[in-house]
Design a protein around this motif. Sequence first.
Motif, PDB file in Angstrom:
ATOM      1  N   SER A 157      12.956 -20.850  70.032  1.00 51.53           N
ATOM      2  CA  SER A 157      11.052 -21.663  69.532  1.00 51.53           C
ATOM      3  C   SER A 157      10.185 -21.242  71.234  1.00 51.53           C
ATOM      4  CB  SER A 157      10.706 -23.147  69.646  1.00 51.53           C
ATOM      5  OG  SER A 157      11.590 -23.578  71.060  1.00 51.53           O
ATOM      6  N   GLN A 158      11.044 -21.288  72.275  1.00 49.75           N
ATOM      7  CA  GLN A 158       9.645 -21.219  73.653  1.00 49.75           C
ATOM      8  C   GLN A 158       9.240 -19.604  73.985  1.00 49.75           C
ATOM      9  OE1 GLN A 158      12.278 -22.056  76.684  1.00 49.75           O
ATOM     10  NE2 GLN A 158      11.452 -24.572  76.807  1.00 49.75           N
ATOM     11  N   THR A 159      11.007 -18.759  73.300  1.00 51.89           N
ATOM     12  CA  THR A 159      10.181 -17.264  73.478  1.00 51.89           C
ATOM     13  C   THR A 159       8.895 -16.875  71.894  1.00 51.89           C
ATOM     14  OG1 THR A 159      12.798 -16.291  74.013  1.00 51.89           O
ATOM     15  CG2 THR A 159      11.244 -15.054  73.433  1.00 51.89           C
ATOM     16  N   ALA A 160       9.136 -17.349  71.027  1.00 54.52           N
ATOM     17  CA  ALA A 160       8.709 -17.579  69.959  1.00 54.52           C
ATOM     18  C   ALA A 160       6.806 -17.553  69.967  1.00 54.52           C
ATOM     19  CB  ALA A 160       8.815 -18.113  68.596  1.00 54.52           C
TER      20      ALA A 160
ATOM     21  N   GLN B 135       9.047  -8.904  57.249  1.00 47.71           N
ATOM     22  CA  GLN B 135       9.922  -9.148  56.722  1.00 47.71           C
ATOM     23  C   GLN B 135      10.142 -10.875  56.328  1.00 47.71           C
ATOM     24  OE1 GLN B 135      12.860  -6.701  54.770  1.00 47.71           O
ATOM     25  NE2 GLN B 135      11.368  -4.957  54.820  1.00 47.71           N
ATOM     26  N   ASP B 136      10.813 -11.875  57.387  1.00 48.90           N
ATOM     27  CA  ASP B 136      11.006 -12.835  57.598  1.00 48.90           C
ATOM     28  C   ASP B 136      11.288 -13.232  59.296  1.00 48.90           C
ATOM     29  OD1 ASP B 136      11.982 -14.821  57.099  1.00 48.90           O
ATOM     30  OD2 ASP B 136      13.401 -14.532  55.353  1.00 48.90           O
ATOM     31  N   ALA B 137      11.674 -14.304  59.504  1.00 46.73           N
ATOM     32  CA  ALA B 137      11.307 -14.263  60.635  1.00 46.73           C
ATOM     33  C   ALA B 137      13.338 -15.880  60.832  1.00 46.73           C
ATOM     34  CB  ALA B 137      10.567 -14.780  61.907  1.00 46.73           C
ATOM     35  N   ILE B 138      13.189 -15.647  61.857  1.00 48.05           N
ATOM     36  CA  ILE B 138      14.183 -17.620  61.830  1.00 48.05           C
ATOM     37  C   ILE B 138      13.801 -17.343  63.331  1.00 48.05           C
ATOM     38  CG2 ILE B 138      16.799 -16.371  62.879  1.00 48.05           C
ATOM     39  CD1 ILE B 138      17.598 -18.318  60.593  1.00 48.05           C
ATOM     40  N   VAL B 139      13.306 -18.917  63.808  1.00 47.81           N
ATOM     41  CA  VAL B 139      12.868 -19.301  65.232  1.00 47.81           C
ATOM     42  C   VAL B 139      14.583 -20.909  65.567  1.00 47.81           C
ATOM     43  CG1 VAL B 139      12.146 -20.755  66.593  1.00 47.81           C
ATOM     44  CG2 VAL B 139      11.651 -18.975  65.571  1.00 47.81           C
ATOM     45  N   VAL B 140      15.774 -20.985  66.358  1.00 50.67           N
ATOM     46  CA  VAL B 140      16.145 -22.010  66.416  1.00 50.67           C
ATOM     47  C   VAL B 140      15.061 -22.613  67.560  1.00 50.67           C
ATOM     48  CG1 VAL B 140      18.039 -21.095  65.775  1.00 50.67           C
ATOM     49  CG2 VAL B 140      17.284 -21.211  68.042  1.00 50.67           C
ATOM     50  N   PRO B 141      15.367 -23.718  67.696  1.00 55.52           N
ATOM     51  CA  PRO B 141      14.901 -25.093  68.703  1.00 55.52           C
ATOM     52  C   PRO B 141      15.742 -24.431  70.334  1.00 55.52           C
ATOM     53  CG  PRO B 141      15.249 -26.056  67.371  1.00 55.52           C
ATOM     54  CD  PRO B 141      16.221 -25.252  66.536  1.00 55.52           C
ATOM     55  N   SER B 142      14.440 -24.393  71.369  1.00 54.41           N
ATOM     56  CA  SER B 142      14.836 -23.673  72.432  1.00 54.41           C
ATOM     57  C   SER B 142      16.408 -24.782  73.490  1.00 54.41           C
ATOM     58  CB  SER B 142      14.506 -23.878  73.307  1.00 54.41           C
ATOM     59  OG  SER B 142      13.252 -22.924  73.018  1.00 54.41           O
ATOM     60  N   ALA B 143      17.223 -24.381  73.758  1.00 50.14           N
ATOM     61  CA  ALA B 143      18.243 -25.427  74.500  1.00 50.14           C
ATOM     62  C   ALA B 143      17.196 -26.177  75.465  1.00 50.14           C
ATOM     63  CB  ALA B 143      19.733 -24.603  74.745  1.00 50.14           C
ATOM     64  N   PRO B 144      18.117 -27.357  75.890  1.00 45.52           N
ATOM     65  CA  PRO B 144      17.722 -28.277  76.934  1.00 45.52           C
ATOM     66  C   PRO B 144      18.985 -27.821  78.127  1.00 45.52           C
ATOM     67  CG  PRO B 144      18.898 -29.985  76.148  1.00 45.52           C
ATOM     68  CD  PRO B 144      18.313 -28.543  74.719  1.00 45.52           C
TER      69      PRO B 144
ATOM     70  N   LYS C  45       8.149 -23.611  61.643  1.00 47.40           N
ATOM     71  CA  LYS C  45       6.806 -23.685  61.478  1.00 47.40           C
ATOM     72  C   LYS C  45       6.492 -22.360  62.788  1.00 47.40           C
ATOM     73  CE  LYS C  45       2.134 -25.192  62.369  1.00 47.40           C
ATOM     74  NZ  LYS C  45       1.170 -26.746  63.152  1.00 47.40           N
ATOM     75  N   LEU C  46       7.306 -21.986  63.051  1.00 44.05           N
ATOM     76  CA  LEU C  46       7.030 -21.054  64.282  1.00 44.05           C
ATOM     77  C   LEU C  46       7.919 -20.056  63.692  1.00 44.05           C
ATOM     78  CD1 LEU C  46       8.028 -22.409  67.697  1.00 44.05           C
ATOM     79  CD2 LEU C  46       5.240 -21.122  66.997  1.00 44.05           C
ATOM     80  N   ALA C  47       8.759 -19.965  62.856  1.00 41.74           N
ATOM     81  CA  ALA C  47       8.886 -18.627  62.591  1.00 41.74           C
ATOM     82  C   ALA C  47       8.068 -17.943  61.159  1.00 41.74           C
ATOM     83  CB  ALA C  47      10.338 -19.257  61.510  1.00 41.74           C
TER      84      ALA C  47
ATOM     85  N   GLY D 233      18.871 -24.671  79.290  1.00 44.98           N
ATOM     86  CA  GLY D 233      18.609 -22.854  79.279  1.00 44.98           C
ATOM     87  C   GLY D 233      18.412 -22.086  78.477  1.00 44.98           C
ATOM     88  N   SER D 234      18.402 -20.896  79.493  1.00 38.43           N
ATOM     89  CA  SER D 234      18.219 -19.848  78.448  1.00 38.43           C
ATOM     90  C   SER D 234      19.590 -19.101  77.964  1.00 38.43           C
ATOM     91  CB  SER D 234      17.669 -18.378  79.600  1.00 38.43           C
ATOM     92  OG  SER D 234      17.950 -18.496  80.170  1.00 38.43           O
ATOM     93  N   ASP D 235      20.163 -19.586  78.475  1.00 32.28           N
ATOM     94  CA  ASP D 235      22.114 -19.231  77.885  1.00 32.28           C
ATOM     95  C   ASP D 235      22.503 -19.817  76.833  1.00 32.28           C
ATOM     96  OD1 ASP D 235      24.544 -17.067  78.632  1.00 32.28           O
ATOM     97  OD2 ASP D 235      25.287 -19.187  78.183  1.00 32.28           O
ATOM     98  N   GLN D 236      22.184 -21.271  77.233  1.00 29.33           N
ATOM     99  CA  GLN D 236      22.159 -21.936  75.529  1.00 29.33           C
ATOM    100  C   GLN D 236      21.134 -21.397  74.681  1.00 29.33           C
ATOM    101  OE1 GLN D 236      22.182 -26.049  76.962  1.00 29.33           O
ATOM    102  NE2 GLN D 236      23.989 -26.279  78.282  1.00 29.33           N
ATOM    103  N   SER D 237      19.844 -21.081  75.377  1.00 25.44           N
ATOM    104  CA  SER D 237      19.300 -20.770  73.470  1.00 25.44           C
ATOM    105  C   SER D 237      20.141 -20.085  73.298  1.00 25.44           C
ATOM    106  CB  SER D 237      17.723 -21.006  74.672  1.00 25.44           C
ATOM    107  OG  SER D 237      17.416 -22.060  74.760  1.00 25.44           O
ATOM    108  N   LEU D 238      20.286 -18.661  74.263  1.00 23.89           N
ATOM    109  CA  LEU D 238      20.493 -17.890  73.589  1.00 23.89           C
ATOM    110  C   LEU D 238      21.500 -17.592  72.774  1.00 23.89           C
ATOM    111  CD1 LEU D 238      20.709 -14.043  73.333  1.00 23.89           C
ATOM    112  CD2 LEU D 238      21.785 -13.770  75.387  1.00 23.89           C
ATOM    113  N   ASP D 239      22.603 -18.567  73.244  1.00 27.03           N
ATOM    114  CA  ASP D 239      23.842 -19.062  72.388  1.00 27.03           C
ATOM    115  C   ASP D 239      23.577 -19.633  70.855  1.00 27.03           C
ATOM    116  OD1 ASP D 239      26.851 -19.100  71.759  1.00 27.03           O
ATOM    117  OD2 ASP D 239      26.111 -20.956  71.643  1.00 27.03           O
ATOM    118  N   ARG D 240      22.356 -20.124  71.188  1.00 31.43           N
ATOM    119  CA  ARG D 240      22.207 -20.801  69.375  1.00 31.43           C
ATOM    120  C   ARG D 240      22.087 -19.809  68.248  1.00 31.43           C
ATOM    121  NH1 ARG D 240      18.724 -26.556  70.711  1.00 31.43           N
ATOM    122  NH2 ARG D 240      20.444 -27.525  71.776  1.00 31.43           N
ATOM    123  N   VAL D 241      20.627 -18.530  69.134  1.00 31.04           N
ATOM    124  CA  VAL D 241      19.938 -18.178  68.242  1.00 31.04           C
ATOM    125  C   VAL D 241      20.951 -16.861  67.949  1.00 31.04           C
ATOM    126  CG1 VAL D 241      18.585 -15.561  68.520  1.00 31.04           C
ATOM    127  CG2 VAL D 241      17.913 -18.321  69.820  1.00 31.04           C
ATOM    128  N   THR D 242      22.234 -16.577  68.980  1.00 27.87           N
ATOM    129  CA  THR D 242      23.326 -15.684  68.214  1.00 27.87           C
ATOM    130  C   THR D 242      23.725 -16.332  67.242  1.00 27.87           C
ATOM    131  OG1 THR D 242      24.337 -15.923  70.146  1.00 27.87           O
ATOM    132  CG2 THR D 242      22.956 -14.308  70.065  1.00 27.87           C
TER     133      THR D 242
END
Length: 330
Positions: free
Chosen positions: A320-323, A92-101, A80-82, A103-112
Amino acid sequence: MTGSSGKFRPLEGRAAMRARSQDEAIIEVTWCYYQEGMNQNEIAERLSISRATVVNYLSEARRRDYVRISLNSDVFRNQKLARRLVDRFGLQDAIVVPSAPGGSDQSLDRVTRVVADWLPSLLEPGDRLGVAWGETVYRVAEAAPRITIDNLTVVQLVGSRPAALGFAAETCSATLARRYGAHCINLHVPLVLSERDLVERLKREPVIRMQLEAVADCNKTLFACGTCTAESHVVHTGLLDRSEIDVCAAQGATGVICGRLIDQDGKGLNREIEDRMIAVTLEQMRGKVMGLLVGSGEDRAKPMLAAIRGGYATHVATCSQTAAEMLNLA
């Protein structure tokens, strides 16, 4: 003891056989686990090895890239957020992954990691992919699958500058090119020089001129938009010191794209140092067939918004948090 007597060859032969035997065991364990759906205890019993050995072999298989675990990127594109990001900002398009519990480094790892799986579907034979620098881009390159994209050229967008942990521009572009079996064009000049005249002279060198033409000719880009704080990549690499970045922020600097500062609307601040830089220009970053902006973290929402407003991004990947924060700020 000499190597020429030949008496060590049998030992060498046995060592090679042991290595081959272990390689075969790793492949067998991997097949049983991922293809046949056996659990670790069942594999240990079948192969008469310990469960700990099974765990080690599976870990080694992942380290060797025998196995790549990924989720269908459409799951995150249809989130939905995407869809809200696409609709709100005309992407044109977007992709949003759930933020990691964690912290930010784990969330970045998920995104990359999800970007590494998504990016090949955005590329076509004959594309010229410009690659920026920094930790985010480096993580994407490191997580990229080993595949071949025919006639793909990967181009380094900024000149060289010392950077921690391999985040340098040439490392990012070369790593991604190697993963994709692509031709790589590096920019063999320093990012910043001491004199503007020296910059102009270097740009006229035939080899450098050809490399800069490749930079300008990219039809797709992969980049991040950095922050304007003391922890910014441009501070860690010495482009600006802490006092300078504070002054720039006070003057409206909101983000950093390929070493160049932008305000909240994506316009360049045109600092004196930029006349001494050899890198893609902000104007060259606009209007691409694809500009994939990658970022995650509470401090990245404003810079990413600035990049979108400036026309540098057609595709966005974030957590998701950044989005949610980007949508709140818009």
